[in-house]
Motif scaffolding. Structure first.
Motif, short mmCIF file in Angstrom:
data_model
loop_
_atom_site.label_atom_id
_atom_site.label_comp_id
_atom_site.label_asym_id
_atom_site.label_seq_id
_atom_site.Cartn_x
_atom_site.Cartn_y
_atom_site.Cartn_z
N ALA A 120 -16.22 43.72 54.05
CA ALA A 120 -15.38 42.51 53.19
C ALA A 120 -16.45 43.32 51.21
O ALA A 120 -16.13 42.59 50.43
CB ALA A 120 -16.50 41.39 53.63
N VAL A 121 -17.69 43.65 52.05
CA VAL A 121 -18.45 44.09 50.37
C VAL A 121 -18.09 45.14 49.72
O VAL A 121 -17.87 44.77 48.80
CB VAL A 121 -20.28 44.26 51.16
CG1 VAL A 121 -21.08 45.50 49.84
CG2 VAL A 121 -20.30 43.06 51.76
N PHE A 122 -17.15 46.24 50.05
CA PHE A 122 -16.87 47.03 50.33
C PHE A 122 -15.64 46.84 48.87
O PHE A 122 -15.47 46.86 48.14
CB PHE A 122 -16.01 48.18 50.77
CG PHE A 122 -15.08 49.50 49.96
CD1 PHE A 122 -16.06 50.82 49.49
CD2 PHE A 122 -13.80 49.31 50.39
CE1 PHE A 122 -15.20 51.19 49.67
CE2 PHE A 122 -13.43 50.33 49.88
CZ PHE A 122 -13.87 51.27 49.44
N ASN A 123 -14.37 45.48 49.57
CA ASN A 123 -13.67 45.26 49.95
C ASN A 123 -13.64 44.54 48.08
O ASN A 123 -13.69 44.47 47.24
CB ASN A 123 -12.50 44.71 50.34
CG ASN A 123 -12.05 45.31 51.59
OD1 ASN A 123 -11.76 46.38 51.11
ND2 ASN A 123 -11.47 44.53 52.58
N GLU A 124 -15.15 43.82 48.10
CA GLU A 124 -15.51 42.71 47.05
C GLU A 124 -15.95 43.61 45.76
O GLU A 124 -15.69 43.66 44.77
CB GLU A 124 -16.56 41.69 47.13
CG GLU A 124 -17.29 40.85 45.86
CD GLU A 124 -18.43 40.12 46.75
OE1 GLU A 124 -19.23 40.13 46.30
OE2 GLU A 124 -18.25 39.20 47.52
N ALA A 131 -10.87 44.42 38.12
CA ALA A 131 -11.95 44.19 36.70
C ALA A 131 -12.65 45.04 35.71
O ALA A 131 -12.18 44.53 34.55
CB ALA A 131 -13.03 42.82 37.81
N PHE A 132 -13.35 45.33 35.66
CA PHE A 132 -14.13 45.84 34.83
C PHE A 132 -12.94 47.03 34.29
O PHE A 132 -12.75 47.53 33.33
CB PHE A 132 -14.85 47.00 35.72
CG PHE A 132 -16.18 47.39 34.40
CD1 PHE A 132 -16.14 46.68 32.88
CD2 PHE A 132 -15.85 48.93 34.35
CE1 PHE A 132 -17.12 47.00 32.44
CE2 PHE A 132 -16.87 49.54 33.16
CZ PHE A 132 -17.43 48.35 32.33
N SER A 133 -12.44 47.65 34.90
CA SER A 133 -11.18 48.85 34.51
C SER A 133 -10.17 48.44 33.96
O SER A 133 -9.43 49.01 32.91
CB SER A 133 -10.86 49.36 36.23
OG SER A 133 -9.50 50.44 35.29
#
Length: 168
Positions: A120-124, A131-133
Motif C-alpha cells: 500500500a505504501v509503494f502504491n501510494e 502526480a509529480f510527473s
C-alpha cells in the motif's frame, strides 16, 4: 536515541528534531542516488575520447594511456546498463508478506489506525510520483510560452524518466 547517548532523558522536541534530521538524511540519500545521479552522472559522452577526458595522464602526454582508455571503457560498459524506471516499475514481488501488527505495538500508530502494508505504501508512492510527473509534463508543455531563460523544458527531474541507480 538522545537518551541512549546522554545521561538525561530526551525531550519530545529533541526527539522530533532527531526524527526530522533522519528523514532529511534519508531523503537526501534517495535524491542523490536517483535525480542527483541523473544530473551529474551522465558522463558517457565524455568517456568515449581518452584525449579529451581521461582518468589519468602521463606527465607531458596529450592523451591518456591505453590502460586508462580500457579502464574507462570497462567502467562505462558496466555502469551504463539501463536500470528499471522509478515510476511504473512494479517492485511489490520483492516485499515480504505483511504480518499482523499487535495493537499494543509502538508501530501500530498513535491514531489507532492500522499501519499500511508495504504494498500500500509503494502504491501510494507510485501515485505521488505519477502526480509529480504530470506536473513536470505540464511545466514542459508551457515552456515555449515563458520568457528566456525559463523557456526551456526540464526533463532531468521527471520521475517517469528517472532510473533506479542504487542497484548499480
Amino acid at each position: 536515541l538522545l537518551s541512549v547517548i546522554s545521561d538525561r532523558p530526551a525531550k519530545d522536541t529533541e526527539v522530533s528534531a532527531v526524527y526530522k534530521k533522519m528523514i532529511d538524511v534519508i531523503a537526501t540519500s534517495l535524491f542523490m542516488v536517483t535525480a542527483g545521479h541523473e544530473q551529474t552522472g551522465a558522463v558517457e559522452a565524455y568517456m568515449q575520447d581518452a584525449s579529451f577526458c581521461a582518468f589519468k595522464w602521463e606527465p607531458g602526454a596529450l592523451i591518456g594511456t591505453k590502460q586508462t582508455a580500457t579502464a574507462q571503457a570497462l567502467l562505462m560498459s558496466f555502469t551504463s546498463i539501463q536500470m528499471p524506471k522509478l515510476l511504473g516499475s512494479d517492485w511489490t514481488h520483492l516485499f515480504p508478506p505483511a504480518k499482523a501488527v499487535p495493537q499494543d505495538s509502538p508501530f501500530f500508530g498513535s491514531s489507532g489506525a492500522s499501519p499500511q502494508t508495504p504494498v500500500a505504501v509503494f502504491n501510494e508512492f507510485q501515485q505521488a510520483l505519477l502526480a509529480f510527473s504530470q506536473q513536470c509534463d505540464a511545466y514542459n508543455a508551457e515552456a515555449p510560452t515563458r520568457c528566456f531563460p525559463e523557456c526551456f523544458p526540464m526533463y532531468v527531474m521527471n520521475p517517469k524518466l528517472l532510473e533506479t541507480s542504487i542497484a548499480v
